[in-house]
Write an enzyme that holds these catalytic residues in place. Structure first.
Site, short mmCIF file in Angstrom:
data_model
loop_
_atom_site.label_atom_id
_atom_site.label_comp_id
_atom_site.label_asym_id
_atom_site.label_seq_id
_atom_site.Cartn_x
_atom_site.Cartn_y
_atom_site.Cartn_z
N ASN A 163 0.86 -1.19 0.00
CA ASN A 163 0.00 0.00 0.00
C ASN A 163 0.89 1.24 0.00
O ASN A 163 2.11 1.13 -0.09
CB ASN A 163 -0.95 -0.02 1.20
CG ASN A 163 -0.19 -0.11 2.50
OD1 ASN A 163 0.58 0.78 2.85
ND2 ASN A 163 -0.35 -1.23 3.22
N ASP B 208 -4.14 -6.71 4.92
CA ASP B 208 -5.07 -7.68 5.51
C ASP B 208 -4.98 -9.06 4.83
O ASP B 208 -5.36 -10.07 5.39
CB ASP B 208 -6.51 -7.16 5.40
CG ASP B 208 -6.77 -6.07 6.43
OD1 ASP B 208 -6.29 -6.20 7.57
OD2 ASP B 208 -7.42 -5.06 6.07
N LYS C 189 10.09 -16.30 -10.84
CA LYS C 189 9.25 -15.25 -11.40
C LYS C 189 8.09 -15.85 -12.21
O LYS C 189 8.31 -16.75 -13.02
CB LYS C 189 10.12 -14.37 -12.32
CG LYS C 189 9.37 -13.19 -12.89
CD LYS C 189 10.26 -12.37 -13.81
CE LYS C 189 9.42 -11.32 -14.49
NZ LYS C 189 10.12 -10.66 -15.58
N PHE D 235 -4.65 2.80 14.88
CA PHE D 235 -5.05 3.77 13.86
C PHE D 235 -6.19 3.19 13.06
O PHE D 235 -6.33 1.96 12.97
CB PHE D 235 -3.87 4.08 12.93
CG PHE D 235 -3.01 5.21 13.39
CD1 PHE D 235 -2.18 5.07 14.48
CD2 PHE D 235 -3.03 6.44 12.74
CE1 PHE D 235 -1.38 6.10 14.92
CE2 PHE D 235 -2.24 7.49 13.15
CZ PHE D 235 -1.41 7.33 14.25
N LYS E 142 -13.51 -0.51 15.79
CA LYS E 142 -12.15 -1.05 16.00
C LYS E 142 -11.68 -0.77 17.42
O LYS E 142 -11.01 -1.59 18.04
CB LYS E 142 -11.17 -0.43 14.99
CG LYS E 142 -11.38 -0.95 13.58
CD LYS E 142 -10.54 -0.24 12.54
CE LYS E 142 -10.93 -0.71 11.14
NZ LYS E 142 -10.33 0.04 10.05
N LYS F 109 -11.03 -4.30 19.27
CA LYS F 109 -9.60 -4.66 19.41
C LYS F 109 -9.05 -4.27 20.78
O LYS F 109 -7.83 -4.29 20.99
CB LYS F 109 -8.79 -4.02 18.28
CG LYS F 109 -9.26 -4.48 16.89
CD LYS F 109 -8.33 -4.05 15.80
CE LYS F 109 -8.94 -4.38 14.43
NZ LYS F 109 -7.97 -4.42 13.35
O1 PMT Z 1 2.84 6.00 6.63
P1 PMT Z 1 2.20 7.30 6.16
O2 PMT Z 1 2.38 7.54 4.69
O3 PMT Z 1 2.64 8.47 7.02
O4 PMT Z 1 0.62 7.15 6.37
C1 PMT Z 1 0.08 7.08 7.66
C2 PMT Z 1 -1.06 6.06 7.74
C3 PMT Z 1 -2.19 6.52 6.87
C4 PMT Z 1 -0.57 4.68 7.28
C5 PMT Z 1 -1.51 5.99 9.25
O5 PMT Z 1 -1.93 7.27 9.64
C6 PMT Z 1 -2.63 4.98 9.43
O6 PMT Z 1 -3.81 5.29 9.33
N1 PMT Z 1 -2.25 3.70 9.75
C7 PMT Z 1 -3.20 2.58 9.84
C8 PMT Z 1 -3.59 2.13 8.47
C9 PMT Z 1 -4.46 0.90 8.51
O7 PMT Z 1 -3.99 -0.15 8.23
O8 PMT Z 1 -5.68 1.10 8.98
P2 PMT Z 1 -6.75 -0.09 9.20
O9 PMT Z 1 -7.98 0.65 9.55
O10 PMT Z 1 -6.76 -1.02 8.06
O11 PMT Z 1 -6.19 -0.87 10.45
C10 PMT Z 1 -6.61 -0.61 11.78
C11 PMT Z 1 -5.51 -0.88 12.76
O12 PMT Z 1 -5.22 -2.27 12.77
C12 PMT Z 1 -4.19 -0.19 12.48
O13 PMT Z 1 -3.64 0.25 13.70
C13 PMT Z 1 -3.32 -1.27 11.85
O14 PMT Z 1 -1.95 -1.08 12.16
C14 PMT Z 1 -3.86 -2.53 12.53
N2 PMT Z 1 -3.80 -3.74 11.72
C15 PMT Z 1 -4.48 -3.82 10.54
C16 PMT Z 1 -4.48 -5.00 9.84
C17 PMT Z 1 -3.76 -6.09 10.33
N3 PMT Z 1 -3.71 -7.23 9.66
N4 PMT Z 1 -3.09 -5.99 11.49
C18 PMT Z 1 -3.11 -4.84 12.19
O15 PMT Z 1 -2.48 -4.73 13.25
#
Ligand code: PMT
Length: 399
Positions: free
Chosen positions: A208, A277, A287, A321, A335, A339
């Site tokens: 991403n 995810d 490849k 986040f 979330k 979580k």
């Molecule tokens: O890195 P930058 O370019 O500065 O951008 C910052 C950011 C946009 C990446 C950051 O501000 C941000 O929002 N990070 C979380 C992005 C994300 O994956 O969001 P989510 O809503 O999909 O996930 C929710 C939370 O679960 C997050 O804390 C993530 O770290 C966590 N997660 C998600 C999926 C997974 N398989 N395991 C996780 O731990």
């Protein structure tokens, strides 16, 4: 970050004096008030008018000329300063300060200063290595001055080695650290940052747009405020903030292992990483060759690291986040509770200046008591400070 802080910048006569211009700009941009003292030889490398224009104030060069307010400059400046920075600091000024000499405005001012002092030596490598210079540096450090070691690299004297003035960003970082509250001293903070890369074959992966900037800013802010910081990061092109332990990982599973292995040694966990995810169910060892057929890739779920930490969090503070493109608050709230988080920082990809790659972000911070704080567009560095403020408040409440 340096709002209304009064910085007295001493500039001495080395080729790096030109970098003082950029340094003043970064101090002013961070909110500081800057006054400048230049030695006679500094004025041969860069003009007082340049530095005065950038600092927006008077530049002082003469011991015997009173200030605009009729004050004696070396006393007035010394009393005025919250911090004195000498950059570049030549061998000559280091020797004078170490020896307690006062034969020009800067050295005389240094005799009257009681504020903290940051000295940034810059000179030719042989001069820097000279035992007399090193003895002076040690004497000044023992006396409580903060010394920022010179960088190594190409020097203006056409040699390569230690002696370069560190960049204005590095000097600013040290200055901000010197001013920062140390309200996370002794707290162990684990931050995740950046994207994950889920390999499809040796040349392709699913990822991403995360640059790591948000997570790195959080690690840096926590470190500045005294925490022991470990930063688990996916592949990004950022340098580890000074004093932060960087643990590079590639995919979600290696990020999970790195986080879970460090959970016992952490008091606060902040998950700013954008974790994929899903990952390809199969990773080809060679490849994948193109053909005329359609290629179907099957994806399988990656572990949810945040949810696993939430299950085992115990007394720790857990901050997640949420990156959303719709229903920001509803999704973030879900979330937060599912979580087992203490705080969730929600950012909306559709908001200008928010989310991936920007130096800025626009976030809402939700908590378990139903609190909902909306922050305006601000630098990620500032967003990080505000998140750390919330974490400190939670730690204080628990204590
Ligand atoms: O890195 P930058 O370019 O500065 O951008 C910052 C950011 C946009 C990446 C950051 O501000 C941000 O929002 N990070 C979380 C992005 C994300 O994956 O969001 P989510 O809503 O999909 O996930 C929710 C939370 O679960 C997050 O804390 C993530 O770290 C966590 N997660 C998600 C999926 C997974 N398989 N395991 C996780 O731990």
């Amino acid at each position: 970050m340096l709002s209304e802080k009064r910085i007295l910048l001493g500039v001495t006569g080395g080729i790096a004096a030109y970098k003082a211009a950029e340094l003043i700009r970064s101090f002013v941009k961070a909110g500081a008030r800057v006054r400048v003292v230049m030695t006679e030889s500094a004025c041969r490398f860069i003009t007082p008018m340049t530095l005065g224009t950038l600092s927006g104030g008077e530049v002082y060069t003469d011991t015997f000329e009173t200030t605009r307010d009729g004050e004696i400059p070396h006393i007035d400046l010394a009393y005025w300063a919250d911090l004195v920075v000498v950059a570049p600091a030549t061998a000559n000024i280091l020797g004078k300060i170490a020896g307690g000499m006062g034969d020009d405005l800067l050295s005389t001012t240094m005799l009257a200063v009681t504020a903290p002092v940051l000295l940034c030596p810059a000179m030719n490598s042989n001069m820097y290595a000279n035992p007399a210079v090193q003895a002076n540096i040690k004497k000044l450090a023992d006396r409580g001055c903060r010394i920022l070691d010179a960088d190594s690299g190409d020097l203006a004297c056409r040699t390569t080695g230690p002696g370069r003035l560190p960049s204005p960003e590095d000097i600013l970082e040290v200055v901000e650290t010197m001013f920062a509250k140390k309200d996370l001293a002794g707290v162990r903070v684990l931050v995740t940052a950046g994207p994950t890369q889920e390999p499809l074959d040796p040349v392709r992966f699913i990822t991403n747009h995360s640059s790591g900037k948000m997570g790195f800013a959080l690690a840096q802010a926590a470190r500045r405020r005294g925490a022991d910081v470990t930063l688990v990061s996916g592949p990004v092109s950022l340098d580890a903030p000074p004093g932060v332990e960087l643990v590079p990982v590639q995919d979600a599973r290696s990020m999970r292992d790195a986080v879970m292995n460090r959970l016992a040694g952490s008091d606060v966990i902040i998950k700013a990483a954008a974790v994929s995810d899903y990952r390809p169910s199969e990773t080809s060892l060679s490849k994948i060759k193109k053909s005329d057929e359609t290629l179907t890739v099957t994806l399988e779920r990656n572990p949810d690291i945040l949810a696993s930490v939430g299950e085992e969090k115990g007394n720790r503070i857990l901050v997640g986040f949420a990156m959303e493109t719709e229903d920001l608050v509803e999704n973030a709230q879900r979330k937060l509770s599912s979580k087992n988080l203490d705080l969730i920082v929600a950012n909306d990809l559709g908001e200008p200046g928010a989310g991936f790659r920007h130096d800025t972000n626009v976030v809402r911070i939700l908590d378990r008591e139903g609190g909902d704080e909306t922050l305006p567009l601000m630098e990620k560095k500032e967003v990080a400070e505000r998140i750390i403020d919330r974490i400190v408040a939670l730690l204080e409440k628990r204590a």
